[in-house]
Write a protein that holds these residues in place. Structure first.
Motif, PDB file in Angstrom:
ATOM      1  N   LEU A 178       0.815  -1.212   0.000  1.00  0.00           N
ATOM      2  CA  LEU A 178       0.000   0.000   0.000  1.00  0.00           C
ATOM      3  C   LEU A 178       0.851   1.264   0.000  1.00  0.00           C
ATOM      4  O   LEU A 178       0.330   2.356  -0.263  1.00  0.00           O
ATOM      5  N   LEU A 179       2.143   1.141   0.296  1.00  0.00           N
ATOM      6  CA  LEU A 179       3.017   2.308   0.270  1.00  0.00           C
ATOM      7  C   LEU A 179       3.585   2.592  -1.112  1.00  0.00           C
ATOM      8  O   LEU A 179       4.220   3.631  -1.305  1.00  0.00           O
ATOM      9  N   VAL A 180       3.348   1.701  -2.068  1.00  0.00           N
ATOM     10  CA  VAL A 180       3.897   1.900  -3.412  1.00  0.00           C
ATOM     11  C   VAL A 180       2.835   1.821  -4.498  1.00  0.00           C
ATOM     12  O   VAL A 180       3.049   2.295  -5.621  1.00  0.00           O
ATOM     13  N   ILE A 181       1.654   1.296  -4.178  1.00  0.00           N
ATOM     14  CA  ILE A 181       0.644   1.105  -5.213  1.00  0.00           C
ATOM     15  C   ILE A 181       0.129   2.438  -5.739  1.00  0.00           C
ATOM     16  O   ILE A 181      -0.254   2.561  -6.906  1.00  0.00           O
ATOM     17  N   ASP A 182       0.121   3.465  -4.898  1.00  0.00           N
ATOM     18  CA  ASP A 182      -0.325   4.780  -5.363  1.00  0.00           C
ATOM     19  C   ASP A 182       0.670   5.372  -6.366  1.00  0.00           C
ATOM     20  O   ASP A 182       0.274   5.955  -7.388  1.00  0.00           O
ATOM     21  N   PHE A 183       1.959   5.212  -6.092  1.00  0.00           N
ATOM     22  CA  PHE A 183       2.987   5.725  -6.999  1.00  0.00           C
ATOM     23  C   PHE A 183       2.917   5.031  -8.353  1.00  0.00           C
ATOM     24  O   PHE A 183       2.975   5.691  -9.410  1.00  0.00           O
ATOM     25  N   LEU A 184       2.784   3.716  -8.350  1.00  0.00           N
ATOM     26  CA  LEU A 184       2.715   2.988  -9.618  1.00  0.00           C
ATOM     27  C   LEU A 184       1.444   3.330 -10.380  1.00  0.00           C
ATOM     28  O   LEU A 184       1.451   3.378 -11.619  1.00  0.00           O
ATOM     29  N   SER A 185       0.349   3.580  -9.672  1.00  0.00           N
ATOM     30  CA  SER A 185      -0.892   3.976 -10.342  1.00  0.00           C
ATOM     31  C   SER A 185      -0.734   5.332 -11.024  1.00  0.00           C
ATOM     32  O   SER A 185      -1.203   5.534 -12.158  1.00  0.00           O
ATOM     33  N   LEU A 186      -0.085   6.265 -10.350  1.00  0.00           N
ATOM     34  CA  LEU A 186       0.143   7.570 -10.965  1.00  0.00           C
ATOM     35  C   LEU A 186       1.107   7.461 -12.135  1.00  0.00           C
ATOM     36  O   LEU A 186       0.915   8.103 -13.174  1.00  0.00           O
ATOM     37  N   ARG A 187       2.156   6.656 -11.997  1.00  0.00           N
ATOM     38  CA  ARG A 187       3.116   6.494 -13.097  1.00  0.00           C
ATOM     39  C   ARG A 187       2.466   5.846 -14.307  1.00  0.00           C
ATOM     40  O   ARG A 187       2.790   6.187 -15.445  1.00  0.00           O
ATOM     41  N   ALA A 188       1.547   4.912 -14.062  1.00  0.00           N
ATOM     42  CA  ALA A 188       0.870   4.228 -15.157  1.00  0.00           C
ATOM     43  C   ALA A 188      -0.353   4.985 -15.651  1.00  0.00           C
ATOM     44  O   ALA A 188      -1.044   4.505 -16.558  1.00  0.00           O
ATOM     45  N   LYS A 189      -0.630   6.143 -15.044  1.00  0.00           N
ATOM     46  CA  LYS A 189      -1.794   6.971 -15.383  1.00  0.00           C
ATOM     47  C   LYS A 189      -3.104   6.223 -15.177  1.00  0.00           C
ATOM     48  O   LYS A 189      -4.082   6.450 -15.900  1.00  0.00           O
ATOM     49  N   GLU A 190      -3.105   5.348 -14.169  1.00  0.00           N
ATOM     50  CA  GLU A 190      -4.333   4.633 -13.792  1.00  0.00           C
ATOM     51  C   GLU A 190      -5.008   5.407 -12.657  1.00  0.00           C
ATOM     52  O   GLU A 190      -5.148   4.929 -11.537  1.00  0.00           O
ATOM     53  N   TYR A 191      -5.443   6.627 -12.967  1.00  0.00           N
ATOM     54  CA  TYR A 191      -6.011   7.492 -11.941  1.00  0.00           C
ATOM     55  C   TYR A 191      -7.351   6.964 -11.430  1.00  0.00           C
ATOM     56  O   TYR A 191      -7.638   7.035 -10.228  1.00  0.00           O
ATOM     57  N   ALA A 192      -8.154   6.431 -12.322  1.00  0.00           N
ATOM     58  CA  ALA A 192      -9.464   5.910 -11.911  1.00  0.00           C
ATOM     59  C   ALA A 192      -9.306   4.731 -10.960  1.00  0.00           C
ATOM     60  O   ALA A 192     -10.073   4.591  -9.994  1.00  0.00           O
ATOM     61  N   PHE A 193      -8.313   3.869 -11.217  1.00  0.00           N
ATOM     62  CA  PHE A 193      -8.092   2.733 -10.318  1.00  0.00           C
ATOM     63  C   PHE A 193      -7.694   3.214  -8.923  1.00  0.00           C
ATOM     64  O   PHE A 193      -8.189   2.699  -7.913  1.00  0.00           O
ATOM     65  N   LEU A 194      -6.803   4.201  -8.837  1.00  0.00           N
ATOM     66  CA  LEU A 194      -6.354   4.686  -7.537  1.00  0.00           C
ATOM     67  C   LEU A 194      -7.502   5.316  -6.762  1.00  0.00           C
ATOM     68  O   LEU A 194      -7.652   5.070  -5.544  1.00  0.00           O
ATOM     69  N   THR A 195      -8.317   6.116  -7.412  1.00  0.00           N
ATOM     70  CA  THR A 195      -9.437   6.733  -6.707  1.00  0.00           C
ATOM     71  C   THR A 195     -10.471   5.690  -6.274  1.00  0.00           C
ATOM     72  O   THR A 195     -11.048   5.794  -5.191  1.00  0.00           O
ATOM     73  N   ARG A 196     -10.688   4.677  -7.104  1.00  0.00           N
ATOM     74  CA  ARG A 196     -11.638   3.621  -6.721  1.00  0.00           C
ATOM     75  C   ARG A 196     -11.105   2.798  -5.558  1.00  0.00           C
ATOM     76  O   ARG A 196     -11.861   2.440  -4.642  1.00  0.00           O
ATOM     77  N   HIS A 353       9.688  -2.858   3.990  1.00  0.00           N
ATOM     78  CA  HIS A 353       9.438  -2.202   2.705  1.00  0.00           C
ATOM     79  C   HIS A 353      10.512  -1.155   2.410  1.00  0.00           C
ATOM     80  O   HIS A 353      10.984  -1.041   1.268  1.00  0.00           O
ATOM     81  N   VAL A 354      10.910  -0.399   3.414  1.00  0.00           N
ATOM     82  CA  VAL A 354      11.935   0.626   3.221  1.00  0.00           C
ATOM     83  C   VAL A 354      13.260  -0.012   2.800  1.00  0.00           C
ATOM     84  O   VAL A 354      13.942   0.474   1.890  1.00  0.00           O
ATOM     85  N   ILE A 355      13.612  -1.125   3.435  1.00  0.00           N
ATOM     86  CA  ILE A 355      14.865  -1.803   3.093  1.00  0.00           C
ATOM     87  C   ILE A 355      14.827  -2.317   1.659  1.00  0.00           C
ATOM     88  O   ILE A 355      15.795  -2.181   0.898  1.00  0.00           O
ATOM     89  N   LEU A 356      13.718  -2.895   1.250  1.00  0.00           N
ATOM     90  CA  LEU A 356      13.618  -3.439  -0.103  1.00  0.00           C
ATOM     91  C   LEU A 356      13.552  -2.338  -1.159  1.00  0.00           C
ATOM     92  O   LEU A 356      14.062  -2.512  -2.269  1.00  0.00           O
TER      93      LEU A 356
END
Length: 473
Positions: A178-196, A353-356
């Motif tokens: 959950l700490l990285v899924i928002d970043f990947l959604s924005l990078r992939a321009k999946e804005y609707a998925f992130l808001t949902r 997560h921070v270490i990885l």
């Protein structure tokens, strides 16, 4: 399934097979169904005898020669997953990104070869308990592969791998996806998925209490409002929602604004820079756990905020928040109390997560109790409530009077333990363990001196007049 010539196409990746895979020495054999719950099937990998011996050697290497052990294990078994993951980290630190990625892909290929026919990644019902050590390699290999995909400019594929890892244990989220899924959604321009995702999970997961969701979701709404294929009404609603959420985020996490502007090389105006709400006190008064999350978010996503339109929208809402602060709005005190109560200490999966992720700003903020312990790439910060399915047998006691030279050569074996040798020797003769340590130290010191004094003589150069005439310009 056959792919291009010389390739095998699997669910996770296409892999050029150079040698047949021997599953007897991989990290796990075919997954075994352990139990069934309403959330789906829970699986656990079953170790074979050869796998157990290899994994014991990988998890207990000689402290002074760890990389040698990984290479020895891979020479005997080129598809041993723990060794592949560890050597991948070594190659990455040596800036050999191609080899590091190749080793992770080989690990994923090996693990997928061991899949049970009912272990389907596309069904969404298979679960892996991260508390079981034999299940961790698959999750870690997926995570490392996801990071490589994002760096190679494949954010959409990386997002799908992120969803896959999260689906394996969405309740506990051992790798904190959950700490990285928002970043990947924005990078992939999946804005609707992130808001949902935010709308559906906010009630039971409190996603707004994570700085990354608190700032990324309004950014997604704003970017949605800027798209040309949305109606004017939808654009207006998305813009209004974005402004409301970003104001809430700035009130809840005031320590984010100034470091964000600094990362984006933006100089704030006088009204913002001189106000105490966003000043240095905002960073100093934040709990260390919250500063860890903020550093992780800014180190990963700050470049997404550099757009001029985004900065103009952010500036407008920052001034609106300052007006609420000057009016002593009661929501400010409520947010301050939440920060003091909810961010006392970070859970272990966040540190993992921070270490990885290896975000420099977040890694530098790790507490001493994390950085002071050894961290292995194939199992960083294992859970404290691990479920041990296989026990390590006791070591055989060797005679304590063996020579120092034979002890040195035996120390190259993966199952060597100097502590066990000292204990066995001390049980027979008082002070023998101290003599053993001194003998090993003397031997190592002598070898270091010998290696330091080695001088390589250049071969004698013969005169070749014709060679000199043919030198390059």
């Amino acid at each position: 399934m056959e792919g291009p010539k010389g390739h095998l196409r699997f669910c996770l990746l296409s892999w050029r097979v150079a040698a047949p895979v021997s599953l007897s020495g991989t990290l796990g054999g075919s997954p075994v169904l352990l139990r069934w719950r309403r959330e789906g099937f829970f699986w656990g990998a079953a170790f074979s005898g050869g796998c157990l011996e290899s994994s014991r050697g990988a998890r207990h290497p000689p402290p002074s020669l760890p990389s040698v052990c990984w290479q020895l294990l891979l020479q005997g078994n080129p598809y041993h997953v723990d060794s592949l993951l560890q050597l991948s980290d070594v190659c990455r630190m040596q800036e050999d990104q191609e080899m590091a990625r190749d080793l992770v892909e080989r690990a994923l290929y090996t693990l997928e070869c061991a899949f049970h026919p009912m272990f389907s990644l596309t069904s969404g019902t298979c679960r892996l308990d991260y508390r079981r050590p034999e299940n961790r390699a698959f999750c870690l290999a997926l995570f490392k592969h996801m990071i490589f995909l994002e760096k190679r400019g494949c954010p959409r594929t990386a997002l799908e791998f992120c969803k896959l890892i999260l689906s394996l244990d969405s309740e506990n989220d051992p790798l904190c996806m959950l700490l990285v899924i928002d970043f990947l959604s924005l990078r992939a321009k999946e804005y609707a998925f992130l808001t949902r995702l935010f709308q559906e999970w906010e009630n039971h997961r409190n996603l707004s209490q994570l700085p990354n969701f608190a700032f990324s979701v309004p950014l997604a709404y704003f970017l949605l409002s800027q798209q040309e294929d949305v109606s004017e009404m939808e654009s207006s609603q998305a813009h209004e929602k974005a402004s409301h959420l970003i104001q809430q985020a700035l009130i809840m996490f005031p320590s984010v604004l100034m470091p964000l502007l600094d990362h984006c090389s933006v100089q704030p105006d006088t009204a913002v820079a001189s106000h105490s709400f966003f000043g240095p006190n905002a960073q100093l008064s934040s709990p260390p756990a919250l500063n860890q999350l903020v550093a992780l978010y800014l180190g990963r996503t700050h470049h997404l905020w550099k757009d001029l339109a985004v900065m103009g929208w952010l500036e407008t809402n920052v001034h609106q928040v300052l007006r609420l602060v000057d009016a002593n709005n009661p929501v400010l005190e409520e947010a301050e109390q939440k920060r003091k109560v909810r961010y006392q200490s970070a859970p272990r999966n966040i540190y993992r997560h921070v270490i990885l992720s290896e975000i420099r700003e977040a890694t530098a903020a790790l507490p001493p109790e994390v950085t002071s312990q050894p961290i292995m790439g194939f199992d960083p910060l294992p859970p404290l409530d691990s479920i041990v399915s296989y026990t390590r047998p006791e070591r055989a006691n060797h005679p304590s009077n063996e020579s120092t030279l034979s002890l040195f050569f035996r120390s190259l074996l993966p199952n060597f333990s100097l502590q066990g040798e000292v204990g066995a020797a001390g049980a027979e003769e008082p002070g023998a363990g101290q003599d053993l340590n001194q003998g090993v130290n003397r031997l190592m010191a002598a070898m270091r001196d010998m290696l330091a004094n080695i001088q390589f003589q250049e071969p004698p150069h013969e005169d070749h007049p014709e060679g000199e005439e043919g030198e390059w310009d």
